[in-house]
Scaffold this active site. Structure first.
Site, mmCIF file in Angstrom:
data_model
loop_
_atom_site.group_PDB
_atom_site.id
_atom_site.type_symbol
_atom_site.label_atom_id
_atom_site.label_comp_id
_atom_site.label_asym_id
_atom_site.label_seq_id
_atom_site.Cartn_x
_atom_site.Cartn_y
_atom_site.Cartn_z
ATOM 1 N N CYS A 136 -8.448 -8.727 38.364
ATOM 2 C CA CYS A 136 -8.496 -7.031 37.446
ATOM 3 C C CYS A 136 -6.676 -7.027 36.774
ATOM 4 O O CYS A 136 -6.403 -6.160 37.947
ATOM 5 C CB CYS A 136 -9.197 -6.087 37.525
ATOM 6 S SG CYS A 136 -8.861 -4.857 36.736
ATOM 7 N N CYS A 139 -6.350 -3.438 36.694
ATOM 8 C CA CYS A 139 -6.200 -2.648 37.887
ATOM 9 C C CYS A 139 -5.303 -3.123 38.464
ATOM 10 O O CYS A 139 -4.326 -2.591 39.340
ATOM 11 C CB CYS A 139 -7.258 -3.332 38.882
ATOM 12 S SG CYS A 139 -9.205 -3.418 37.651
ATOM 13 N N ASP A 140 -4.471 -4.598 38.381
ATOM 14 C CA ASP A 140 -3.744 -4.780 40.059
ATOM 15 C C ASP A 140 -1.981 -5.333 38.826
ATOM 16 O O ASP A 140 -1.125 -5.437 39.774
ATOM 17 C CB ASP A 140 -3.887 -5.808 40.831
ATOM 18 C CG ASP A 140 -5.183 -4.848 41.438
ATOM 19 O OD1 ASP A 140 -6.035 -4.350 41.772
ATOM 20 O OD2 ASP A 140 -6.296 -6.450 41.274
#
Ligand code: NAP
Length: 314
Positions: A136, A139-140
């Protein structure tokens, strides 16, 4: 076991599940939605959704699912966090087993989506989650400021992840096993022409390096035509090679195809082999797999459940 029998239980809170919730709640069916480990589904891991109708300037994926949830809640949808571990669809009402308790339901809509596929190469599992291997970018991605990263895959997801990562990373290697991208032309053109993205064509990942240190220190890739191996000096590896449908606890009660996707009855996109049990979204769709098609299937499943209850006593 609870003796209460639900009209409709929806499993999953992605686009398909939430659309089914909006429709069944608005039809006064008082739906119960079972929310699994990824509330909001895959769309929450997407940054900008540019092709969902009604948002001419795009919409954030997380925001879009939040809006759907709010809409479902407004009409009285109830949400419960749990995992369905097994089902008994031979009995009526249908039984959903959630660990040590059972929910009874007259109709069920399974909208469990799909999970990221992993490569299975050495180092991937060991360094997954906070150690440099992730699925992701949204997300990261921000953890990889001014670092070099690799994205694996050649579809829309890989192109999108690579483009998103250019906001942070100093360089993004897009590693694909062929010499053309599967991604749509617009996404492929954007990715291949971006000055921070370097295409690594005809190459498969072989090993994620850094297990001993507990952090990714490189990615070994192999050229499929020459057999030559090289190490990309990356600190992050973003796996974007497709998904596997989350159908496990429902098979074999519900028929699945050779890829593990639910197999609706001929002539229907959502009717399963069990009367009153429907499927919707990426758990049964390996062709379109779009937010809008998942929403459409959620709507179909809701209308079918509503009809079934009207005919069989709701
Ligand atoms: P996908 O289209 O199935 O692409 C998966 C990619 O991973 C393919 O390029 C495939 O290579 C590669 N791959 C598969 N297994 C591999 C392995 N073991 N090792 C190395 N590479 C491997 O999946 P996706 O990109 O997640 O897209 C899924 C669906 O969502 C598509 O319908 C897509 O259009 C849609 N989507 C749309 C958007 C958007 O519109 N913005 C964004 C994301 C996703 P091959 O090409 O050689 O098969």
């Amino acid at each position: 076991m609870s003796s209460n029998v639900e009209n409709v239980v929806i499993i999953g809170t992605g686009c398909a599940g939430l659309t089914a919730a909006i429709y069944t709640a608005r039809a006064n069916l008082n739906p119960l939605v079972i929310e699994g480990p990824m509330p909001g589904g895959q769309l929450t891991t997407t940054s900008e959704v540019e092709n969902f109708p009604g948002f001419p300037h795009g919409v954030d994926g997380f925001q879009l699912t939040q809006n759907m949830r709010e809409q479902a809640t407004r009409f009285g949808t109830r949400f419960e966090q749990a995992m369905v571990t097994a089902v008994d669809f031979n009995s009526m009402p249908r039984k959903l087993i959630l660990g040590d308790r059972t929910i009874l339901a007259k109709t069920v809509i399974v909208a469990t989506g799909a999970s990221p596929r992993m490569t299975g190469i050495p180092g991937e599992k060991e360094l997954y989650g906070g150690k440099g291997v992730t699925t992701c970018a949204t997300c990261d991605g921000a953890f990889y400021r001014k670092m070099e990263v690799a994205v694996l895959g050649g579809g829309d997801s890989a192109a999108e992840e690579a483009l998103f990562l250019t906001r942070f990373a100093s360089k993004v290697y897009l590693v694909h096993r062929r010499d053309t991208l599967r991604a749509s032309k617009i996404m492929a053109d954007r990715a291949t022409s971006h000055d921070k993205i370097q295409m690594v064509w005809d190459s498969v990942p072989v090993e994620v390096l850094g297990v001993d240190a507990g952090a990714v220190s490189g990615l070994k890739v192999k050229h499929v035509k020459t057999g030559a191996e090289t190490v990309l000096p990356v600190k992050g590896v973003f796996v974007a090679i497709g998904h596997v449908p989350n159908t496990g606890p429902f098979a074999p009660a519900l028929q699945v195809d050779e890829g593990g996707y639910f197999k609706p009855q001929p002539g229907s996109q959502v009717q399963t082999n069990v009367p009153g049990v429907y499927v919707a979204g990426d758990c049964s769709d390996h062709v379109y797999r779009q937010a809008i098609t998942a929403a459409g299937m959620g709507c179909q499943a809701a209308i079918e459940a509503e009809r079934w209850l009207a005919e069989h006593g709701g």
